[in-house]
Design a protein around this motif. Structure first.
Motif, PDB file in Angstrom:
ATOM      1  N   MET A 161     -60.790 -33.914   3.845  1.00 23.98           N
ATOM      2  CA  MET A 161     -61.100 -35.223   3.278  1.00 23.98           C
ATOM      3  C   MET A 161     -61.196 -36.298   4.352  1.00 23.98           C
ATOM      4  N   VAL A 162     -60.499 -36.056   5.470  1.00 24.17           N
ATOM      5  CA  VAL A 162     -60.459 -37.042   6.559  1.00 24.17           C
ATOM      6  C   VAL A 162     -61.433 -36.670   7.668  1.00 24.17           C
ATOM      7  N   MET A 163     -61.463 -35.379   8.017  1.00 21.92           N
ATOM      8  CA  MET A 163     -62.308 -34.909   9.113  1.00 21.92           C
ATOM      9  C   MET A 163     -63.132 -33.697   8.671  1.00 21.92           C
ATOM     10  N   PRO A 164     -64.107 -33.868   7.765  1.00 22.97           N
ATOM     11  CA  PRO A 164     -64.869 -32.733   7.245  1.00 22.97           C
ATOM     12  C   PRO A 164     -65.665 -31.976   8.304  1.00 22.97           C
ATOM     13  N   SER A 165     -66.004 -32.640   9.410  1.00 19.83           N
ATOM     14  CA  SER A 165     -66.817 -32.002  10.444  1.00 19.83           C
ATOM     15  C   SER A 165     -65.986 -31.345  11.544  1.00 19.83           C
ATOM     16  N   PHE A 166     -64.654 -31.328  11.367  1.00 18.91           N
ATOM     17  CA  PHE A 166     -63.783 -30.706  12.369  1.00 18.91           C
ATOM     18  C   PHE A 166     -64.048 -29.199  12.406  1.00 18.91           C
ATOM     19  N   GLY A 167     -64.304 -28.668  13.587  1.00 17.03           N
ATOM     20  CA  GLY A 167     -64.671 -27.268  13.721  1.00 17.03           C
ATOM     21  C   GLY A 167     -63.487 -26.321  13.697  1.00 17.03           C
ATOM     22  N   ILE A 168     -63.675 -25.161  13.065  1.00 20.47           N
ATOM     23  CA  ILE A 168     -62.661 -24.104  13.050  1.00 20.47           C
ATOM     24  C   ILE A 168     -63.344 -22.763  13.272  1.00 20.47           C
ATOM     25  N   HIS A 169     -62.551 -21.747  13.553  1.00 20.96           N
ATOM     26  CA  HIS A 169     -63.054 -20.403  13.799  1.00 20.96           C
ATOM     27  C   HIS A 169     -62.551 -19.483  12.696  1.00 20.96           C
ATOM     28  N   VAL A 170     -63.446 -18.721  12.101  1.00 19.25           N
ATOM     29  CA  VAL A 170     -63.101 -17.802  11.031  1.00 19.25           C
ATOM     30  C   VAL A 170     -63.132 -16.376  11.570  1.00 19.25           C
ATOM     31  N   GLU A 171     -62.052 -15.636  11.349  1.00 14.78           N
ATOM     32  CA  GLU A 171     -61.971 -14.271  11.857  1.00 14.78           C
ATOM     33  C   GLU A 171     -62.727 -13.303  10.961  1.00 14.78           C
ATOM     34  N   LEU A 172     -63.766 -12.700  11.495  1.00 13.77           N
ATOM     35  CA  LEU A 172     -64.505 -11.645  10.804  1.00 13.77           C
ATOM     36  C   LEU A 172     -64.632 -10.461  11.753  1.00 13.77           C
ATOM     37  N   LYS A 173     -64.282  -9.277  11.285  1.00 11.51           N
ATOM     38  CA  LYS A 173     -64.365  -8.085  12.112  1.00 11.51           C
ATOM     39  C   LYS A 173     -65.747  -7.459  11.989  1.00 11.51           C
ATOM     40  N   ALA A 174     -66.384  -7.240  13.124  1.00 10.41           N
ATOM     41  CA  ALA A 174     -67.699  -6.598  13.110  1.00 10.41           C
ATOM     42  C   ALA A 174     -67.628  -5.213  12.470  1.00 10.41           C
ATOM     43  N   SER A 175     -66.497  -4.539  12.656  1.00  9.36           N
ATOM     44  CA  SER A 175     -66.342  -3.179  12.111  1.00  9.36           C
ATOM     45  C   SER A 175     -66.272  -3.163  10.593  1.00  9.36           C
ATOM     46  N   ASP A 176     -66.054  -4.328   9.963  1.00 11.18           N
ATOM     47  CA  ASP A 176     -66.028  -4.409   8.496  1.00 11.18           C
ATOM     48  C   ASP A 176     -67.427  -4.556   7.902  1.00 11.18           C
ATOM     49  N   MET A 177     -68.420  -4.745   8.762  1.00 12.03           N
ATOM     50  CA  MET A 177     -69.773  -4.976   8.266  1.00 12.03           C
ATOM     51  C   MET A 177     -70.468  -3.692   7.830  1.00 12.03           C
ATOM     52  N   SER A 178     -70.279  -2.622   8.607  1.00 10.89           N
ATOM     53  CA  SER A 178     -71.053  -1.411   8.386  1.00 10.89           C
ATOM     54  C   SER A 178     -70.357  -0.209   9.003  1.00 10.89           C
ATOM     55  N   HIS A 179     -70.685   0.995   8.488  1.00  9.05           N
ATOM     56  CA  HIS A 179     -70.224   2.239   9.108  1.00  9.05           C
ATOM     57  C   HIS A 179     -71.100   2.618  10.295  1.00  9.05           C
ATOM     58  N   ASP A 180     -72.272   1.991  10.392  1.00  6.48           N
ATOM     59  CA  ASP A 180     -73.239   2.333  11.435  1.00  6.48           C
ATOM     60  C   ASP A 180     -72.841   1.656  12.754  1.00  6.48           C
ATOM     61  N   GLU A 181     -72.461   2.455  13.743  1.00  7.67           N
ATOM     62  CA  GLU A 181     -71.963   1.908  15.007  1.00  7.67           C
ATOM     63  C   GLU A 181     -73.015   1.071  15.734  1.00  7.67           C
ATOM     64  N   GLU A 182     -74.265   1.471  15.616  1.00  3.60           N
ATOM     65  CA  GLU A 182     -75.340   0.710  16.269  1.00  3.60           C
ATOM     66  C   GLU A 182     -75.475  -0.673  15.645  1.00  3.60           C
ATOM     67  N   ARG A 183     -75.385  -0.746  14.325  1.00  6.87           N
ATOM     68  CA  ARG A 183     -75.472  -2.043  13.644  1.00  6.87           C
ATOM     69  C   ARG A 183     -74.250  -2.914  13.955  1.00  6.87           C
ATOM     70  N   VAL A 184     -73.091  -2.295  14.064  1.00 10.31           N
ATOM     71  CA  VAL A 184     -71.875  -3.038  14.411  1.00 10.31           C
ATOM     72  C   VAL A 184     -71.996  -3.614  15.809  1.00 10.31           C
ATOM     73  N   GLU A 185     -72.500  -2.819  16.734  1.00  8.85           N
ATOM     74  CA  GLU A 185     -72.674  -3.297  18.112  1.00  8.85           C
ATOM     75  C   GLU A 185     -73.715  -4.409  18.153  1.00  8.85           C
ATOM     76  N   GLY A 186     -74.762  -4.273  17.348  1.00  6.22           N
ATOM     77  CA  GLY A 186     -75.778  -5.316  17.284  1.00  6.22           C
ATOM     78  C   GLY A 186     -75.218  -6.632  16.770  1.00  6.22           C
ATOM     79  N   TYR A 187     -74.308  -6.531  15.810  1.00  7.35           N
ATOM     80  CA  TYR A 187     -73.641  -7.724  15.274  1.00  7.35           C
ATOM     81  C   TYR A 187     -72.813  -8.405  16.371  1.00  7.35           C
ATOM     82  N   LYS A 188     -72.108  -7.592  17.148  1.00  5.70           N
ATOM     83  CA  LYS A 188     -71.244  -8.124  18.206  1.00  5.70           C
ATOM     84  C   LYS A 188     -72.036  -8.839  19.298  1.00  5.70           C
ATOM     85  N   THR A 189     -73.198  -8.317  19.613  1.00  9.28           N
ATOM     86  CA  THR A 189     -73.962  -8.818  20.769  1.00  9.28           C
ATOM     87  C   THR A 189     -75.064  -9.796  20.388  1.00  9.28           C
ATOM     88  N   ASP A 190     -75.278 -10.017  19.105  1.00 10.44           N
ATOM     89  CA  ASP A 190     -76.327 -10.934  18.655  1.00 10.44           C
ATOM     90  C   ASP A 190     -75.950 -12.363  19.040  1.00 10.44           C
TER      91      ASP A 190
END
Length: 287
Positions: A161-190
């Protein structure tokens, strides 16, 4: 069928915001589809899905939302969608831009984009709703698998309410995206994939997701819910609840056994099966 023509273009929203767009175009499409990507995501990561849809006569259009992809890079406004209502307005403008002649238009939203699409139809505040023939909600954000602790959430709400534009980091694991290792690596390096957002943006999509458990019954468009039951990011059970609430006479819940969050980027042969399933569902609803 004509070969796909991929067009990249910058368009200007009504408020002057520049948005990066991609279109996988056909000379004579049977249907058109609008893609709404997820958190930390961008539309070019849907290239294989789009090409698969095009192969089935479905012209596909996507754009990088405010704060993400090329749009966020251009503005250096990573993770700031400028408000949930603004994000819904961008969907509405895209629908008016893409809808042409009598070709039916569908919408597919994934994850955060899935939550946006569900809210777009549940709220029913925009005139573009009437232009849509059907919708697909892929692993939609209703509730997180690991919800924000109540104390942390209330702190987030107060600070937003005071600082809506304050930046934060959200933890998302690339390994939770897919079973495909190539796609996971692509997510990490994109270079366009990132986990940054603002407090205001985070609060907006968390509250909008939770609100679906109250207003989901207002969804009446023909709709397909598609969710992997091993999704470690967005809660499968909450997606199922909104499906059960939806008033749509034509609705379906497709469970993908053992699959992770990004169904369109999963291992083979499941990835191709997902694309084929979406294509068939759309083609079966073309008047």
């Amino acid at each position: 069928m004509s070969s796909v023509n991929v067009v990249e273009e910058w368009i200007t929203a009504k408020d002057g915001q520049k948005l990066y767009t991609m279109s996988w175009q056909l000379s004579a499409p049977r249907a058109r589809l609008l893609l709404v990507h997820g958190f930390g995501d961008h539309c070019s990561r849907y290239d294989e899905l789009a090409r698969g849809l095009v192969a089935n006569g479905i012209e596909t259009h996507g754009y990088d939302q405010r704060g993400w992809g090329e749009t966020g890079k251009k503005d250096q406004s990573f993770g700031n969608n400028q408000g949930y209502d603004t994000a819904l307005g961008d969907i509405n403008e895209a629908i008016h831009r893409i809808k042409k002649d009598n070709v039916p238009l569908f919408v597919l939203g994934h994850s955060m984009g899935g939550g946006l699409v569900l809210n777009y139809f549940a709220r029913g505040e925009h005139d573009g709703v009437a232009k849509i023939t059907g919708a697909i909600a892929s692993a939609p954000l209703v509730t997180l698998v690991e919800p924000v602790h109540p104390i942390k959430y209330h702190s987030l709400k107060l600070v937003s309410m005071v600082m809506p534009s304050f930046g934060i980091h959200v933890e998302l694991k690339a390994s939770d995206m897919s079973h495909d290792e190539e796609r996971v690596e692509g997510y990490k390096t994109d270079p366009l994939v990132h986990n940054f957002t603002t407090i205001g943006t985070a609060r907006g999509f968390l509250e909008a997701g939770n609100s679906l458990l109250k207003i989901g019954s207002k969804i009446s468009v023909p709709i397909l819910f598609s969710h992997g039951d091993a999704d470690a990011i967005n809660l499968y059970a909450s997606s199922k609840k909104v499906y059960e609430m939806a008033a749509s006479s034509d609705k379906e819940f497709k469970t993908w056994d053992g699959l992770y969050h990004e169904l369109h980027n999963e291992r083979q042969p499941e990835r191709s099966q997902v694309i084929e399933y979406y294509s068939n569902w759309i083609n079966q609803r073309i008047p």
